[in-house]
Design a protein around this motif. Structure first.
Motif, PDB file in Angstrom:
ATOM      1  N   GLN A 108      68.663   9.188  55.767  1.00 30.25           N
ATOM      2  CA  GLN A 108      68.089   7.849  55.887  1.00 30.25           C
ATOM      3  C   GLN A 108      69.036   6.776  55.340  1.00 30.25           C
ATOM      4  N   GLY A 109      70.237   7.183  54.922  1.00 32.49           N
ATOM      5  CA  GLY A 109      71.163   6.243  54.304  1.00 32.49           C
ATOM      6  C   GLY A 109      72.091   5.572  55.290  1.00 32.49           C
ATOM      7  N   TRP A 110      73.234   5.119  54.797  1.00 32.94           N
ATOM      8  CA  TRP A 110      74.207   4.401  55.619  1.00 32.94           C
ATOM      9  C   TRP A 110      74.819   5.333  56.659  1.00 32.94           C
ATOM     10  N   PHE A 111      75.235   6.522  56.203  1.00 29.06           N
ATOM     11  CA  PHE A 111      75.915   7.482  57.064  1.00 29.06           C
ATOM     12  C   PHE A 111      75.713   8.853  56.433  1.00 29.06           C
ATOM     13  N   GLU A 112      75.319   9.831  57.230  1.00 27.72           N
ATOM     14  CA  GLU A 112      74.970  11.135  56.645  1.00 27.72           C
ATOM     15  C   GLU A 112      76.214  11.926  56.246  1.00 27.72           C
ATOM     16  N   ALA A 113      76.223  12.385  55.003  1.00 23.59           N
ATOM     17  CA  ALA A 113      77.245  13.298  54.502  1.00 23.59           C
ATOM     18  C   ALA A 113      76.569  14.653  54.326  1.00 23.59           C
ATOM     19  N   PRO A 114      76.803  15.618  55.213  1.00 21.60           N
ATOM     20  CA  PRO A 114      76.061  16.886  55.202  1.00 21.60           C
ATOM     21  C   PRO A 114      76.179  17.615  53.869  1.00 21.60           C
ATOM     22  N   TYR A 115      75.092  18.303  53.505  1.00 20.88           N
ATOM     23  CA  TYR A 115      75.062  19.063  52.256  1.00 20.88           C
ATOM     24  C   TYR A 115      76.067  20.204  52.285  1.00 20.88           C
ATOM     25  N   ARG A 116      76.593  20.535  51.117  1.00 21.65           N
ATOM     26  CA  ARG A 116      77.346  21.761  50.903  1.00 21.65           C
ATOM     27  C   ARG A 116      76.405  22.782  50.261  1.00 21.65           C
ATOM     28  N   THR A 117      76.591  24.051  50.571  1.00 23.56           N
ATOM     29  CA  THR A 117      75.654  25.089  50.145  1.00 23.56           C
ATOM     30  C   THR A 117      76.147  25.791  48.883  1.00 23.56           C
ATOM     31  N   VAL A 118      75.260  25.915  47.891  1.00 21.22           N
ATOM     32  CA  VAL A 118      75.594  26.653  46.678  1.00 21.22           C
ATOM     33  C   VAL A 118      75.510  28.156  46.944  1.00 21.22           C
ATOM     34  N   PRO A 119      76.270  28.967  46.202  1.00 18.04           N
ATOM     35  CA  PRO A 119      77.164  28.586  45.111  1.00 18.04           C
ATOM     36  C   PRO A 119      78.454  27.951  45.616  1.00 18.04           C
ATOM     37  N   CYS A 120      78.858  26.893  44.930  1.00 16.12           N
ATOM     38  CA  CYS A 120      80.096  26.190  45.280  1.00 16.12           C
ATOM     39  C   CYS A 120      80.452  25.263  44.123  1.00 16.12           C
ATOM     40  N   THR A 121      81.664  24.738  44.150  1.00 17.99           N
ATOM     41  CA  THR A 121      82.023  23.718  43.168  1.00 17.99           C
ATOM     42  C   THR A 121      81.153  22.487  43.413  1.00 17.99           C
ATOM     43  N   PRO A 122      80.882  21.696  42.387  1.00 20.73           N
ATOM     44  CA  PRO A 122      80.023  20.524  42.607  1.00 20.73           C
ATOM     45  C   PRO A 122      80.620  19.526  43.583  1.00 20.73           C
ATOM     46  N   LEU A 123      81.945  19.414  43.613  1.00 23.15           N
ATOM     47  CA  LEU A 123      82.620  18.479  44.514  1.00 23.15           C
ATOM     48  C   LEU A 123      83.786  19.164  45.202  1.00 23.15           C
ATOM     49  N   ASP A 124      84.113  18.656  46.388  1.00 25.39           N
ATOM     50  CA  ASP A 124      85.298  19.106  47.120  1.00 25.39           C
ATOM     51  C   ASP A 124      85.839  17.872  47.837  1.00 25.39           C
ATOM     52  N   SER A 125      87.022  17.406  47.426  1.00 25.51           N
ATOM     53  CA  SER A 125      87.552  16.169  47.990  1.00 25.51           C
ATOM     54  C   SER A 125      87.753  16.275  49.502  1.00 25.51           C
ATOM     55  N   ALA A 126      87.993  17.490  50.012  1.00 26.02           N
ATOM     56  CA  ALA A 126      88.202  17.661  51.447  1.00 26.02           C
ATOM     57  C   ALA A 126      86.918  17.455  52.238  1.00 26.02           C
ATOM     58  N   SER A 127      85.764  17.510  51.571  1.00 19.55           N
ATOM     59  CA  SER A 127      84.481  17.380  52.279  1.00 19.55           C
ATOM     60  C   SER A 127      83.945  15.955  52.272  1.00 19.55           C
ATOM     61  N   LEU A 128      84.642  15.021  51.642  1.00 17.12           N
ATOM     62  CA  LEU A 128      84.192  13.627  51.658  1.00 17.12           C
ATOM     63  C   LEU A 128      84.153  13.105  53.097  1.00 17.12           C
ATOM     64  N   VAL A 129      83.145  12.296  53.389  1.00 13.06           N
ATOM     65  CA  VAL A 129      82.918  11.788  54.738  1.00 13.06           C
ATOM     66  C   VAL A 129      83.337  10.323  54.819  1.00 13.06           C
ATOM     67  N   THR A 130      84.236  10.022  55.763  1.00  9.75           N
ATOM     68  CA  THR A 130      84.697   8.650  55.956  1.00  9.75           C
ATOM     69  C   THR A 130      83.691   7.868  56.803  1.00  9.75           C
ATOM     70  N   VAL A 131      83.361   6.659  56.346  1.00  7.30           N
ATOM     71  CA  VAL A 131      82.362   5.830  57.009  1.00  7.30           C
ATOM     72  C   VAL A 131      83.047   4.666  57.731  1.00  7.30           C
ATOM     73  N   PRO A 132      82.771   4.480  59.020  1.00  6.43           N
ATOM     74  CA  PRO A 132      83.325   3.303  59.714  1.00  6.43           C
ATOM     75  C   PRO A 132      82.742   2.018  59.119  1.00  6.43           C
ATOM     76  N   THR A 133      83.574   1.024  58.895  1.00  5.10           N
ATOM     77  CA  THR A 133      83.112  -0.261  58.367  1.00  5.10           C
ATOM     78  C   THR A 133      83.619  -1.397  59.237  1.00  5.10           C
ATOM     79  N   ARG A 134      82.859  -2.491  59.250  1.00  7.56           N
ATOM     80  CA  ARG A 134      83.276  -3.670  59.995  1.00  7.56           C
ATOM     81  C   ARG A 134      84.343  -4.455  59.230  1.00  7.56           C
ATOM     82  N   ASP A 135      84.223  -4.450  57.909  1.00  7.69           N
ATOM     83  CA  ASP A 135      85.180  -5.178  57.081  1.00  7.69           C
ATOM     84  C   ASP A 135      86.435  -4.326  56.883  1.00  7.69           C
ATOM     85  N   ALA A 136      87.587  -4.838  57.356  1.00  2.00           N
ATOM     86  CA  ALA A 136      88.840  -4.071  57.316  1.00  2.00           C
ATOM     87  C   ALA A 136      89.370  -3.897  55.896  1.00  2.00           C
ATOM     88  N   ARG A 137      88.778  -4.571  54.915  1.00  2.00           N
ATOM     89  CA  ARG A 137      89.247  -4.428  53.540  1.00  2.00           C
ATOM     90  C   ARG A 137      88.714  -3.163  52.878  1.00  2.00           C
TER      91      ARG A 137
END
Length: 300
Positions: free
Chosen positions: A74-103
């Motif tokens: 229901q948010g801005w852009f869906e970032a799919p869940y990662r399934t445990v057991p796993c590390t809490p974060l994985d930089s490779a799994s970050l989801v890039t969001v298209p934005t109108r503002d080029a900054r």
């Protein structure tokens, strides 16, 4: 203020918090009530810009890393869940969001899911990663009190399992929208009432429904004060949460992540069970976690 190297964002259901980060740490912070619950999908980028525009410069792209409900369905852009057991974060799994503002260069941190028993988290995984940065090598349980409290088993740097309790939401609903609200008006706190209710709920959680109505009855016929009623309600709800989470905290190292006052309440509740819990501030853990998320882990 110098322009930030990047911007950390914690975007929940009710609030939006942003931190301008430079080489030496936090340069500035800002917050608003533009949480997920108040926004349509096309309202997210304007809400973010209202908060962080002073930190942006024309022709300069600024990296923004965000966690929390902003990445939900229901948010801005869906970032799919990662399934445990796993590390809490994985930089490779970050989801890039298209934005109108080029900054803006915006990336979202995925939440975690547990298939059996079914459970999910968004935002807490980032705080856990930040806590592990503060407590390297920690093996034990993190408790994150709040609207939906989380009990999280961590071992060897991975989230092994977790359990959610709707304690904060139940307290809010019962104290403001149920028949109990009539005896909850006012401030104050009765610590002994809290401790008695906590002990009662942990030892006999099946009595909860009856104990709840007793708060109403005692207010009518015995003059139970609002301070005692609120403390007892808190003790009952935290007590049944601790009873349900006993396999997580019993005999374990426990660290609390969250708001200072709420963590202190949970620390007292755990101390009554013989557990000495460490306390870590939520904002610092969130910033440390987002910093980890944006930086790929380098293998030794």
């Amino acid at each position: 203020m110098a322009l930030p190297t990047w911007i950390a964002v914690d975007w929940g259901t009710t609030h939006l918090r942003a931190y301008a980060i430079g080489p030496e740490g936090v340069l500035a912070d800002a917050a608003s009530e533009d949480g997920m619950g108040q926004l349509a999908r096309d309202g997210y980028e304007p809400a973010l810009l209202r908060l962080i525009s002073p930190w942006l410069a024309p022709g300069r792209v600024t990296e923004v890393v965000a966690c929390g409900m902003v990445g939900s369905r229901q948010g801005w852009f869906e970032a799919p869940y990662r399934t445990v057991p796993c590390t809490p974060l994985d930089s490779a799994s970050l989801v890039t969001v298209p934005t109108r503002d080029a900054r803006l260069k915006l990336r979202l941190v995925p939440g975690l899911r547990q298939d059996s028993p079914a459970d999910v988290m968004r935002g807490e995984e980032t705080q856990i990663a930040g806590a592990l940065a503060v407590l390297p090598g920690f093996d034990g349980v993190f408790c994150l009190p709040g609207t939906h409290s989380k009990w999280v088993q961590v071992s060897a740097g991975e989230v092994v399992s977790f359990q959610t309790a709707m304690t904060g939401e139940l307290f809010s609903l019962l104290s403001s929208q149920s028949v109990l609200r009539h005896g909850m008006q006012g401030d104050g706190w009765d610590e002994q009432s809290f401790r008695n209710a906590l002990s009662d709920a942990i030892s006999r959680p099946e009595r909860l429904a009856a104990r709840l109505f007793a708060l109403r009855a005692e207010g009518l016929i015995a003059g139970l004060s609002a301070a005692s009623a609120r403390a007892r309600l808190s003790g009952l709800l935290i007590g049944i949460e601790l009873a349900a989470a006993r396999p997580y905290w019993l005999g374990q190292s426990v660290a609390l992540i969250g708001a200072e006052g709420l963590c202190a309440t949970y620390a007292r509740a755990l101390a009554a069970q013989g557990i000495a819990a460490r306390q870590l501030p939520a904002a610092a853990c969130t910033i440390a976690g987002l910093s980890r998320a944006r930086t790929p882990k380098v293998s030794a």
